[in-house]
Structures are given as structure tokens and as C-alpha cells.
Design a protein around this motif. Structure first.
Motif, mmCIF file in Angstrom:
data_model
loop_
_atom_site.group_PDB
_atom_site.id
_atom_site.type_symbol
_atom_site.label_atom_id
_atom_site.label_comp_id
_atom_site.label_asym_id
_atom_site.label_seq_id
_atom_site.Cartn_x
_atom_site.Cartn_y
_atom_site.Cartn_z
ATOM 1 N N SER A 1 -14.728 2.277 0.519
ATOM 2 C CA SER A 1 -14.205 1.416 1.588
ATOM 3 C C SER A 1 -15.331 1.114 2.570
ATOM 4 C CB SER A 1 -13.047 2.110 2.310
ATOM 5 O OG SER A 1 -11.946 2.277 1.445
ATOM 6 N N PRO B 1 -16.812 -1.528 5.956
ATOM 7 C CA PRO B 1 -16.374 -2.417 7.042
ATOM 8 C C PRO B 1 -16.730 -3.869 6.746
ATOM 9 C CG PRO B 1 -18.365 -1.251 7.682
ATOM 10 C CD PRO B 1 -17.953 -0.683 6.359
ATOM 11 N N GLU C 1 -17.959 -7.582 2.651
ATOM 12 C CA GLU C 1 -18.095 -6.345 1.884
ATOM 13 C C GLU C 1 -19.056 -6.493 0.707
ATOM 14 O OE1 GLU C 1 -14.535 -8.578 0.160
ATOM 15 O OE2 GLU C 1 -15.370 -8.148 2.150
ATOM 16 N N TYR D 1 -12.378 -3.031 4.748
ATOM 17 C CA TYR D 1 -11.399 -2.774 5.800
ATOM 18 C C TYR D 1 -11.918 -3.427 7.078
ATOM 19 C CZ TYR D 1 -14.435 1.028 7.601
ATOM 20 O OH TYR D 1 -15.482 1.757 8.124
ATOM 21 N N HIS E 1 -13.495 -4.148 10.419
ATOM 22 C CA HIS E 1 -14.536 -3.332 11.044
ATOM 23 C C HIS E 1 -14.092 -2.735 12.377
ATOM 24 C CE1 HIS E 1 -15.012 -7.033 13.338
ATOM 25 N NE2 HIS E 1 -15.775 -6.392 14.186
ATOM 26 N N SER F 1 -9.815 1.721 12.299
ATOM 27 C CA SER F 1 -10.234 3.000 11.723
ATOM 28 C C SER F 1 -10.266 2.869 10.207
ATOM 29 C CB SER F 1 -9.264 4.114 12.122
ATOM 30 O OG SER F 1 -9.250 4.280 13.525
ATOM 31 N N PRO F 2 -11.191 3.569 9.547
ATOM 32 C CA PRO F 2 -11.245 3.511 8.078
ATOM 33 C C PRO F 2 -9.945 4.024 7.473
ATOM 34 C CG PRO F 2 -13.216 4.537 8.989
ATOM 35 C CD PRO F 2 -12.244 4.410 10.113
ATOM 36 N N LEU G 1 -16.331 6.267 1.886
ATOM 37 C CA LEU G 1 -16.302 5.134 2.806
ATOM 38 C C LEU G 1 -17.605 5.028 3.580
ATOM 39 C CD1 LEU G 1 -15.671 6.376 5.918
ATOM 40 C CD2 LEU G 1 -13.435 6.719 4.892
ATOM 41 N N VAL H 1 -19.002 4.077 7.347
ATOM 42 C CA VAL H 1 -18.632 3.953 8.754
ATOM 43 C C VAL H 1 -19.857 3.461 9.517
ATOM 44 C CG1 VAL H 1 -17.803 5.138 10.813
ATOM 45 C CG2 VAL H 1 -16.946 5.812 8.552
#
Length: 556
Positions: A466, A468, A475, A490, A492, A495-496, A503, A505
Motif C-alpha cells: 500500500s 500513498p 502509485e 491509499y 496520502h 492513515s494507511p 506499506l 508511509v
């Protein structure tokens, strides 16, 4: 036209040497760093890359594949086919392979300008100067070497016009072959962008033929109208292959013709006239498009427009033909409700040639100011690089040899500003040195700390990660950085996802590392900000928002 180049032999030889060296610099700038995640580009590039990748995975060229139904058939297939072929059906998936053909297209367009200049004056300086101006435009630098339609579209729409300009008068040669040949080139351009572009190109050709015949309608109708009709027909026939080859032609009609093209006339319930005169996509956006596209050469472009207006009754034949193309394209794109300066990119080669023709007659102080602005930006890039190095705290980020091109660039600026004989010859190279300066600034972002590294990277091969995303298909950039992994976006600012095992971050440099098993990290530069972040940057809090660590972590 040629009086601009009636220089003493020694001065002419010096100008030619500077032109060739500047052209070499331009080739280096346009062919280096094509794999960079931080190239000046447009947000649609990664969406187009995603469509190419998904289509390649099917093993078929059509229909085009997209994760988002809204992006289905957003553009004709030729750019995506180009990406499929250049990456070997996705087996050698990289940004450099996707972008390299477009960089070549841009250099070929510059080559057309060299040919026109030499054919018209038998002096290579004019053509090389035009090529350098074209490569110095910010629009060319931004859109001309990335995976967008701009570079091939510009080449294929300008190529038939360039072939006509190679003649003393831009008339169609005799015979039935040339209309089909020119129409074929235009048709390839349409398969990159849109069938609608056949209108301004053929209209420009028609006006050129009329002007070459002294605006006499009867000879034009007898000798030229059928050639133009054949050119139009052959271009549209080539474009229609998309409908014939696609297994879902009705979807192409729905998505591309009605939504993508006819949708540009949709006012959203507002007044067309009001949108024409006021707003983000108003007529004025087209009015200022050429200076905006010129970037650092904006002032020179404005001076060129003023010069042409003052000399409107005394323009040379070549100038008239070039202005016709620029004005026809601008007028054409005033009609839709969506207006953007990018739409005028196919006419930028004509603007470059006009600048080369009239450079000696434009105010010297504008060239000096432009060179000075280039120097200021170069110094700013040096300062930003030092700020990045200080903020990261990893010691020296840049190799020692970086100092040499910086010194050379600043020397070009100083010489160009204070040696009046060299101000105009050094103008394009000063702008190109800015682009080279940005390439050098981005070195640690594209190598070393800018890449995920370490044994932990291998653990995500074949796994879902996953990542941002702050724009369309953003992505995909992580797909190039984590080859073998399946990236899932997801938002940005959220929260993830809690269920994700792997993931990425993205956090400011001054934030602590996130919890979890750290598999790797990379230095990243953020390119999109909200209003609050922009205000904070303007208040001086630059590094907090501009530079981040991207942490690759395993949660469980």
C-alpha cells in the motif's frame, strides 16, 4: 530575414561554434535523467503509464485497459502502443524506456527546424538557433521528454508543415502522392491526440496555399482544394483504424468522441460566454499561452509579438506562414469551453523559428534580463541543494564534480550579461544551464538516498504494498521503485490501511520513523501541496513540506 545574420566572418564563426556547443548541451539535458521520478512533468503521465502496463498484461493492443472507468479510452492508442513496444510488452518496465521515444521525437522536431533554417538561408546558424529556442522553452522541457502525447503530437503535426516550408513557397508539389503522404503524417498525430486536430492543420495548409497564390480563390479551388480534401480524408481514414481494430468501437465512441472531445464544450450549466471571458479556462488563458509556454523566454516572446504588430505590413513570406499556424491553432482552441496553454504546443516550433529570425532586432535588454533571471534560478537551485543536504543530515549528498557545471553555468550568465556581442548567442545556453542545474539538484533524489535499498526490499517482491497517492495513478511511481511488487494506492492524507502487511508511509524529515519493521527508506520530494502547506512554505518552512522520507515497513 537574412540581415540578422550579415555578421563579420569571425563573429559569425563564433556564433556558429556557440550554437553547436549549446546544441550538444541541449541533447545532454534532454537525454539524461529520463528515469527520474522527479522530472518536470504532468500528472497524467503516470496514468498513461498505468494504461500501457495494464494493456500489455493482456497480451493484446486493444482494447485499452484502465483501473478507472473514467480514464478508459482517454486518448487514442498510439502513445500506449509506443509504451508497450518500448518496454518489451512490460518486461523491461522503466520510466526511462517509456520516455526515451518522446525525447527522440522532441530532438527530431528540433532537427526539422535546423533543416528549415539551413534551406532558407544556407546558413546553419538560423536553424540551430531556432532548435535551441524550441528546446529552451519550458513547455518543451516539461512535456517534450516525458510519457505524454505532446512530443509525438508536435512532431507529426508540424512535420507536414515543415516539409512545405522547405520549398520557397509552401505549395503542394505536383502529383497525387503528396496529399496522401502529408495526410498520413497528420493521421499519426491524430492517433496520438485527437481527430479534431486535423481541422487547424488543414486550415493552415489552405491559408498557406491561398497566400502563395496571392489570395486568389479561383486558382486555389482549381489546383489546391482537391489536394487538401485528400489530405483531410487520408488523415481521418488513418485515425479511423482505431474504430476498426478495437473490439468495442461503441465504447470508443462513447468515451473518446462524446466524453473526451465533445465534453470539452460542456459548460456545466454555466454561461458559455461568461466562461469565455472570465475564469480559469477563459479566452485569456489562450492569449497568454505562448509567453507562458516559453517560460524564461516569455519576455522575448512578448517583444516578438510587439515587433510583428509594428511590422505587420512588412513581414516576410516565411514569417507570415509561421504566424498563420500560430494564430489558427490559438483561435481553434478558443472555441471549446476547456482552454489550456498546453493545447498550443504544436505551434511552439513556429514560435522558435520566428524568435531566431528576429532575435537581432529584439531589445538587447530583454536578452540580458533573461540571462540574469537564469543566473538567479541557478543560484536558487544551489541554495536548495545545500538546504536539502543540511536537512537530511547524511553528510555530503553531492559528488565534487557537480561544482564544475555550476561554475560553467554561472560563467555563461556573467559573460552573456556583460559581453554585448555574446548576449544573444548565449541566451539559449543560459536557459539550458538552468535545466541542467535542476538535473544536478535532483541527483540525490534519483540515486543513492533517493532509492529504496537493502535486503528488506526483496521481501516485497510478489506482494501487495500500500503506497500513498496524491493524484491520478501516482502509485505507479512506486511500481518503478519497487519492481516485482504489486502497488495499491491509499489517499496520502489518510492513515494507511490497517490490514496492509507492507506499506509505504511518507513523513517529513523531522518526524520519527513509523512503527513496524523498517525494510527500507528513500528520500522523496513532494510536488503537490494544499493551500495551507503552500502558505507555510512561503513563510519559510520549506523542507518540512518539500522533502520527505518514504518509509517501507512491514506491519505484521
Amino acid at each position: 530575414m537574412t540581415d540578422s545574420y550579415s555578421l563579420p566572418h569571425l563573429q559569425r564563426h563564433r556564433s556558429l561554434m556557440i550554437a553547436w556547443v549549446s546544441l550538444l548541451l541541449a541533447v545532454i539535458v534532454y537525454c539524461t535523467g529520463l528515469g527520474s521520478d522527479h522530472l518536470a512533468t504532468n500528472g497524467d503521465e503516470l496514468l498513461y503509464a498505468q494504461i500501457s502496463h495494464l494493456t500489455a498484461e493482456t497480451g493484446q493492443l486493444l482494447p485499452l485497459q484502465s483501473l478507472d472507468e473514467k480514464a478508459r479510452n482517454t486518448k487514442p492508442p498510439l502513445l500506449f502502443w509506443q509504451g508497450i513496444i518500448s518496454t518489451g510488452w512490460g518486461t523491461n518496465w522503466s520510466l526511462a524506456r517509456l520516455r526515451a521515444p518522446n525525447a527522440l521525437y522532441t530532438l527530431l522536431t528540433a532537427g526539422l527546424l535546423v533543416m528549415i533554417g539551413f534551406r532558407r538561408t544556407h546558413n546553419p546558424v538560423l536553424g540551430i538557433s531556432a532548435a535551441l529556442f524550441f528546446l529552451s522553452f519550458f513547455s518543451t522541457y516539461r512535456y517534450g521528454r516525458v510519457f505524454l502525447t505532446s512530443a509525438p503530437e508536435t512532431f507529426w503535426l508540424f512535420a507536414p508543415l515543415a516539409l512545405l516550408l522547405l520549398h520557397r513557397k509552401p505549395e503542394f508539389p505536383e502529383g497525387i502522392f503528396w496529399p496522401w503522404f502529408c495526410g498520413g503524417m497528420i493521421g499519426i498525430g491524430l492517433l496520438y491526440k485527437s481527430f479534431a486536430l486535423v481541422v487547424p492543420v488543414v486550415l493552415t495548409m489552405a491559408l498557406w496555399q491561398l497566400r502563395a497564390r496571392g489570395w486568389q480563390a479561383l486558382p486555389f479551388l482549381k489546383r489546391d482544394a482537391w489536394r487538401l480534401a485528400m489530405t483531410l480524408a487520408s488523415a481521418l481514414l488513418l485515425f479511423s483504424l482505431w474504430f476498426w481494430l478495437d473490439p468495442n468501437p461503441l465504447l470508443v465512441l462513447q468515451d473518446f468522441v462524446w466524453k473526451e472531445n465533445a465534453g470539452k464544450f460542456n459548460t456545466g450549466g454555466e454561461s458559455y460566454l461568461l466562461n469565455l471571458l472570465w475564469g480559469q479556462s477563459s479566452l485569456w488563458r489562450i492569449v497568454v499561452a505562448y509567453p507562458l509556454n516559453a517560460g524564461l523566454l516569455a519576455l522575448l516572446t512578448v517583444a516578438l509579438f510587439w515587433d510583428a504588430w509594428k511590422r505587420k505590413l512588412h513581414l516576410s513570406l516565411l514569417e507570415i506562414f509561421l504566424w498563420i499556424w500560430m494564430l489558427v491553432l490559438a483561435a481553434f482552441f478558443c472555441i471549446p469551453n476547456q482552454r489550456d496553454e498546453r493545447y498550443l504546443l504544436p505551434a511552439m516550433p513556429a514560435l522558435a523559428l520566428l524568435l531566431a529570425i528576429r532575435l537581432a532586432h529584439l531589445p538587447h535588454w530583454i536578452a540580458t534580463v533573461t540571462i540574469a533571471a537564469s543566473g538567479i534560478i541557478m543560484i536558487g537551485l544551489v541554495g536548495l541543494g545545500l538546504l536539502l543536504q543540511h536537512s537530511v543530515g547524511l553528510g555530503t549528498l553531492y559528488p565534487v564534480w557537480v561544482i564544475l557545471p555550476i561554475v560553467v553555468g554561472l560563467a555563461v550568465v556573467v559573460i552573456g550579461m556583460f559581453n554585448k556581442d555574446l548576449t544573444r548567442p548565449l541566451l539559449p545556453s543560459s536557459v539550458l544551464m538552468v535545466y541542467l542545474g535542476y538535473l544536478l539538484f535532483a541527483l540525490p533524489l534519483d540515486h543513492g538516498p533517493g532509492l529504496f535499498s537493502g535486503e528488506g526490499i526483496e521481501s516485497v517482491i510478489g506482494c501487495e504494498v500500500s503506497v500513498p497517492s496524491n493524484f491520478n495513478a501516482r502509485e505507479e511511481s512506486y511500481g518503478f521503485l519497487l519492481p516485482g511488487a504489486s502497488v495499491k494506492p491509499y489517499e496520502h492524507w489518510k492513515s494507511p490501511p490497517a490490514e496492509a502487511q507492507f506499506l509505504v508511509v511518507s513523513l517529513p524529515l523531522d518526524h520519527a520513523a513509523p512503527s513496524g519493521i523498517i525494510l527500507g527508506k528513500r528520500l522523496n520530494m513532494i510536488d503537490r501541496f494544499n493551500a495551507a502547506e503552500t502558505r507555510d512554505i512561503l513563510m519559510g518552512n520549506i523542507t518540512h513540506h518539500l522533502f520527505h522520507w518514504d518509509w517501507l515497513i512491514q506491519t505484521h
